[in-house]
Design a protein around this motif. Structure first.
Motif, PDB file in Angstrom:
ATOM      1  N   LEU A 103       0.810  -1.253   0.596  1.00 12.81           N
ATOM      2  CA  LEU A 103       0.071  -0.043   0.034  1.00 12.81           C
ATOM      3  C   LEU A 103       0.946   1.688  -0.027  1.00 12.81           C
ATOM      4  N   LEU A 104       1.844   1.366   1.131  1.00 16.12           N
ATOM      5  CA  LEU A 104       2.571   2.609   0.728  1.00 16.12           C
ATOM      6  C   LEU A 104       4.116   1.785   1.724  1.00 16.12           C
ATOM      7  N   ASP A 105       4.767   2.892   1.289  1.00 21.18           N
ATOM      8  CA  ASP A 105       6.202   2.138   1.770  1.00 21.18           C
ATOM      9  C   ASP A 105       6.571   3.612   2.955  1.00 21.18           C
ATOM     10  N   GLN A 106       7.465   2.947   4.605  1.00 19.94           N
ATOM     11  CA  GLN A 106       7.986   4.023   4.879  1.00 19.94           C
ATOM     12  C   GLN A 106       9.334   3.793   4.554  1.00 19.94           C
ATOM     13  N   THR A 107      10.225   4.839   4.222  1.00 23.87           N
ATOM     14  CA  THR A 107      11.585   4.967   3.930  1.00 23.87           C
ATOM     15  C   THR A 107      11.926   5.872   5.182  1.00 23.87           C
ATOM     16  N   ALA A 108      12.645   4.752   5.657  1.00 29.25           N
ATOM     17  CA  ALA A 108      13.514   6.775   6.501  1.00 29.25           C
ATOM     18  C   ALA A 108      14.127   7.001   5.381  1.00 29.25           C
ATOM     19  N   THR A 109      14.441   8.251   5.359  1.00 28.83           N
ATOM     20  CA  THR A 109      15.181   9.646   4.527  1.00 28.83           C
ATOM     21  C   THR A 109      16.897  10.237   5.281  1.00 28.83           C
ATOM     22  N   LEU A 110      17.672  10.582   4.879  1.00 30.82           N
ATOM     23  CA  LEU A 110      18.352  11.797   5.989  1.00 30.82           C
ATOM     24  C   LEU A 110      18.232  12.973   4.569  1.00 30.82           C
ATOM     25  N   TYR A 111      18.232  14.173   5.777  1.00 33.12           N
ATOM     26  CA  TYR A 111      17.828  15.502   5.177  1.00 33.12           C
ATOM     27  C   TYR A 111      18.526  16.533   5.450  1.00 33.12           C
ATOM     28  N   ILE A 176      21.691  17.512  10.459  1.00 31.42           N
ATOM     29  CA  ILE A 176      21.619  16.192   9.280  1.00 31.42           C
ATOM     30  C   ILE A 176      19.741  16.153  10.028  1.00 31.42           C
ATOM     31  N   ILE A 177      18.845  15.156   9.942  1.00 26.70           N
ATOM     32  CA  ILE A 177      17.614  15.323  10.408  1.00 26.70           C
ATOM     33  C   ILE A 177      17.261  13.877   9.556  1.00 26.70           C
ATOM     34  N   VAL A 178      16.901  13.092  10.452  1.00 26.83           N
ATOM     35  CA  VAL A 178      16.399  11.183   9.884  1.00 26.83           C
ATOM     36  C   VAL A 178      15.146  11.604  10.262  1.00 26.83           C
ATOM     37  N   GLY A 179      14.313  10.655   9.871  1.00 27.27           N
ATOM     38  CA  GLY A 179      12.977  10.313   9.386  1.00 27.27           C
ATOM     39  C   GLY A 179      12.426   9.906   8.256  1.00 27.27           C
ATOM     40  N   PRO A 180      10.794   9.392   8.117  1.00 26.62           N
ATOM     41  CA  PRO A 180      10.055   9.076   7.542  1.00 26.62           C
ATOM     42  C   PRO A 180       9.911   9.883   6.229  1.00 26.62           C
ATOM     43  N   ARG A 181      10.491   9.251   4.212  1.00 31.05           N
ATOM     44  CA  ARG A 181      10.592  10.401   3.564  1.00 31.05           C
ATOM     45  C   ARG A 181       9.536  11.498   4.088  1.00 31.05           C
ATOM     46  N   LEU A 182       8.158  10.480   3.738  1.00 30.48           N
ATOM     47  CA  LEU A 182       6.599  11.420   3.495  1.00 30.48           C
ATOM     48  C   LEU A 182       6.222  11.925   4.170  1.00 30.48           C
ATOM     49  N   GLY A 183       7.066  11.939   5.910  1.00 34.98           N
ATOM     50  CA  GLY A 183       6.446  12.654   6.993  1.00 34.98           C
ATOM     51  C   GLY A 183       7.746  13.946   6.785  1.00 34.98           C
ATOM     52  N   ILE A 184       8.422  13.685   6.481  1.00 35.00           N
ATOM     53  CA  ILE A 184       9.618  14.736   6.375  1.00 35.00           C
ATOM     54  C   ILE A 184       8.885  15.775   5.158  1.00 35.00           C
ATOM     55  N   LEU A 185       9.019  15.702   4.309  1.00 33.09           N
ATOM     56  CA  LEU A 185       8.308  16.352   2.796  1.00 33.09           C
ATOM     57  C   LEU A 185       7.363  16.560   3.530  1.00 33.09           C
ATOM     58  N   TYR A 186       6.214  16.168   3.578  1.00 33.36           N
ATOM     59  CA  TYR A 186       4.737  16.880   4.322  1.00 33.36           C
ATOM     60  C   TYR A 186       4.995  18.156   5.373  1.00 33.36           C
ATOM     61  N   GLU A 187       6.294  17.923   6.309  1.00 33.33           N
ATOM     62  CA  GLU A 187       6.552  18.985   6.800  1.00 33.33           C
ATOM     63  C   GLU A 187       7.130  20.456   6.515  1.00 33.33           C
ATOM     64  N   ILE A 188       7.895  20.080   5.355  1.00 38.67           N
ATOM     65  CA  ILE A 188       8.938  20.804   4.795  1.00 38.67           C
ATOM     66  C   ILE A 188       8.227  21.772   3.578  1.00 38.67           C
ATOM     67  N   LYS A 189       6.670  21.313   3.660  1.00 40.45           N
ATOM     68  CA  LYS A 189       6.264  21.838   2.231  1.00 40.45           C
ATOM     69  C   LYS A 189       5.082  22.679   3.309  1.00 40.45           C
ATOM     70  N   LYS A 190       4.327  22.331   4.553  1.00 37.82           N
ATOM     71  CA  LYS A 190       3.643  23.009   5.168  1.00 37.82           C
ATOM     72  C   LYS A 190       4.406  24.280   5.743  1.00 37.82           C
ATOM     73  N   LEU A 191       5.712  24.406   6.009  1.00 36.67           N
ATOM     74  CA  LEU A 191       6.724  25.401   6.347  1.00 36.67           C
ATOM     75  C   LEU A 191       7.332  25.752   5.150  1.00 36.67           C
ATOM     76  N   GLY A 192       6.887  25.855   4.253  1.00 32.83           N
ATOM     77  CA  GLY A 192       7.262  26.799   3.061  1.00 32.83           C
ATOM     78  C   GLY A 192       8.935  26.802   2.541  1.00 32.83           C
ATOM     79  N   GLN A 193       9.332  25.494   3.119  1.00 33.62           N
ATOM     80  CA  GLN A 193      10.612  25.108   3.408  1.00 33.62           C
ATOM     81  C   GLN A 193      11.345  24.297   1.752  1.00 33.62           C
ATOM     82  N   GLN A 194      10.633  23.949   1.014  1.00 33.78           N
ATOM     83  CA  GLN A 194      11.201  23.138  -0.374  1.00 33.78           C
ATOM     84  C   GLN A 194      12.412  23.753  -0.833  1.00 33.78           C
ATOM     85  N   GLU A 195      12.796  25.108  -0.786  1.00 32.76           N
ATOM     86  CA  GLU A 195      13.705  25.312  -1.194  1.00 32.76           C
ATOM     87  C   GLU A 195      15.136  25.701  -0.686  1.00 32.76           C
TER      88      GLU A 195
END
Length: 248
Positions: A103-111, A176-195
């Motif tokens: 259904l959905l992969d939960q991927t741990a990723t570094l940012y 560096i921050i570590v976390g679930p890829r989709l969860g981190i990207l979701y928070e980045i979008k909400k905070l307007g920090q994509q760039e």
């Protein structure tokens, strides 16, 4: 995991004709952006995927959101028909039939910050001098957890939510921050920090999650049909479109 009150919505999937199928009772749990409740509405990436599949099956559902343990307990006691998005575990397979399709992969990723020179090739020893941001009591797969346990990674700062780590990263308070890829990207979008933030590759570890059905309440043909249509929406682009709507 958040302890919240159960929220339910009835989904009758055909707007122009009434389905004759009885609604399936489906449960999920709070895990944004995969599944969460906002202003009385259950939404999220996994929620939208599941709703799309059942819509194409012409199968109405009654969806409820409960704390994780409550959701597991309900399907174990044969009170509901299906649960998502859960990992496969031998003890759960005693009372659940999982789909074959993930259904959905939960991927741990570094940012890191967009202008950072930090690189990652899978070897945590090369990152031992950097400060990592994590969420307290969260785990990120064997590789990262082992690097922490063995002392390879020793500079760690914990917070209560991934949003806080994104803010600390862009303010140069973490390397560096570590976390679930989709969860981190979701928070980045909400905070307007994509760039301001970029993802390092490769990912640390990927854990597949599934929708699973009660062995005693749901016939195998329902599961087979769900599998086929889940594959279909992955092929026709609907699946990726749903994911991107939450993180872009």
């Amino acid at each position: 995991m958040f302890v919240i009150l159960g929220v339910s919505i009835s989904l009758f999937m055909l707007p122009t004709m009434q389905s004759t199928a009885a609604p399936l009772q489906v449960v999920t749990f709070e895990q944004a952006p995969a599944e969460y409740e906002e202003q009385g509405v259950i939404k999220g990436i996994a929620v939208d995927i599941v709703k799309e599949v059942f819509a194409r099956m012409h199968q109405p559902i009654l969806l409820n959101l409960y704390p994780f343990a409550n959701s597991i307990n309900r399907i174990k006691k044969r009170k509901v028909d299906a649960i998502f998005a859960v990992t496969k575990k031998p003890e759960r397979e005693l009372f659940l039939n999982y789909t074959s399709e993930v259904l959905l992969d939960q991927t741990a990723t570094l940012y890191v910050r967009k202008n950072s020179q930090i690189k990652f090739d899978g070897d945590f020893r090369k990152l031992s001098d950097y400060t990592f941001g994590v969420v307290n009591k969260a785990t990120y797969g064997y590789k990262f957890d082992n690097a922490v346990t063995t002392g390879i990674i020793s500079k760690i700062e914990g917070v209560s939510a991934y949003r806080l780590n994104v803010l600390k990263l862009v303010k140069n308070r973490l390397d560096i921050i570590v976390g679930p890829r989709l969860g981190i990207l979701y928070e980045i979008k909400k905070l307007g920090q994509q760039e301001a933030v970029k993802e390092l590759s490769p990912s640390i570890e990927s854990v597949p999650t599934y929708i699973a059905f009660s062995k005693t309440r749901v016939m195998p043909d329902i599961i087979e049909q769900f599998d086929l249509i889940l594959k279909e929406i992955k092929k026709d682009g609907t699946y990726e479109k749903i994911i991107q709507s939450y993180i872009k």
